[in-house]
Design an enzyme around this catalytic site. Sequence first.
Site: not given
Ligand code: NAD
Length: 497
Positions: A176, A251, A285, A386
């Site tokens: 997804k 992550e 990130c 963040e």
């Molecule tokens: P997000 O947590 O809003 O969404 C991530 C994913 O989770 C999306 O596909 C979203 O649709 C899904 N999601 C949201 N609610 C959910 C639920 N209730 N159940 C299951 N899935 C759900 O994050 P974002 O805005 O897409 O990305 C930014 C974040 O990602 C930042 O915090 C960043 O630091 C982190 N990030 C971390 C890494 C790493 O490797 N540590 C890499 C890239 C991004």
Amino acid sequence: MSTPIFKNFIGGEFVASRSGNTYERRNPADQREIVGIFQDSNADDVNDAVAAAKAAYPVWRRVPAPRRGEILLKAAELLQARKERYSRDLTREMGKPLFEAGGDIVEAIGMAQYAGGEGRRMHGVTTPSELPNKFQMSIRQPIGIVGMITPWNFPMAIASWKMLPALVCGNTVVIKPGEDASVSTYNLVECLVEAGLPPGVVNIVTGFGPSAGQPLVEHPDVPVISFTGSTEVGRLVYELGARQLKRVSLEMGGKNPLIVMDDADLDLVLQGVIWGAFGTTGQRCTATSRLIVHRSIAATLVERIVDRATRLRIGNGLDPSTEMGPLVNEDQLRRVLEYIELGRREGATLRCGGAHLNEGVYAHGFFVQPTVFTDVRPQMRIAREEIFGPVLSVIEVAGLDEALAVANDVSYGLSASIYTRDINAAYRAMHELEAGIVYINAPTIGAEIHLPFGGVKATGNGHREAGPTMLDVFSEWKSVYVDYSGTLQRAQIDNVE
Ligand code: NAD
């Protein structure tokens, strides 16, 4: 040009969501441009995708690992050939400039080569036995169906980090992707399918987190969840997975410090800070979001950073001269502007930027200026939370001890960096920084796929993607003992005097 419609990819077929619902994604640099129409999927679609992955699993897991690897290696060639087109797709869907989008594709190519080669390695351990006429070894086995949930900021690279190691191990996949940037996942899978991946081995279900992501996390036939995203959502995913004793790899967020000691090469620091803080519009990130600088050089360094930041060319990532693109969506824009306002209220000094750019060429996108705050104290929220935008918080310190203490005094622990020419300081930092990744004389971004990637504290839950550790989440160890003595030999009993 007609608007592309992306259907879910299930069992090798493109299918509309069962509900018939869709959503539209527009270019964050120019909202007049539609990137595509995507399926707004729900649990019914997830069930179909999991059923397809389940049907494909018994065959795929028996394909010899070197053959699985060959498919990945072929996919690497296809990705290379299409790099330019896929880079444009990536820039249009999430905004980063073309040269950075190319980096996203190159990361996937590297991972396809690395994971493809693993098909001929996937080493286990073989050891001598305590007993005569007994042989023992360990092998890795696939686990089953892996559910993957990815963010939008590295839409090709992150999908590849998860999918390619999982596939070479012999698992099947339901992914997804982030709702804001799903095209790149289709492009990656397109290459895998053309390279020979059988139907049902990878399935794509698009949509939103609660409606499409959560049913995947909760599906009883999906024993492994690999998630990248915010700490808030990661925690929920962990809790839901734990109820069914799933293996969950997380992550999550970062608040990455870059330390500058008074002996550092400031020309080098300047380049590193600009790239670390404002590359990908701060939406990495691993973005540099805290500059922890020795008091004696702070004023000089900040002046140079401000001068460079205010001259960064901001614009549509498709324009090759653009150095910094837009934020990914309106929510992200609002969030970043709120943090800038918060920084002011907390008493930090806004040294440059801070404004929403919304006129002229910026009128139809989500642009914000590169922003630098000084007089930031470690307790302020802009120094702890963040922001995920081009906002740098500068904190002054008196020396290395204080720098390390401030660097470690946040809940996150992904990436950290120190600029110094003192080898003792560099090694101390390397050991003492609470982070999964440490850079010496380089900014907090720039990981390569053949070393472990991941973070400590609120950034992760102990797993590492990429590198030699990448197979661990996606495989189960099996230890095998072969007793060819023809007698019952009792370990720890018959061989003890
Ligand atoms: P997000 O947590 O809003 O969404 C991530 C994913 O989770 C999306 O596909 C979203 O649709 C899904 N999601 C949201 N609610 C959910 C639920 N209730 N159940 C299951 N899935 C759900 O994050 P974002 O805005 O897409 O990305 C930014 C974040 O990602 C930042 O915090 C960043 O630091 C982190 N990030 C971390 C890494 C790493 O490797 N540590 C890499 C890239 C991004």
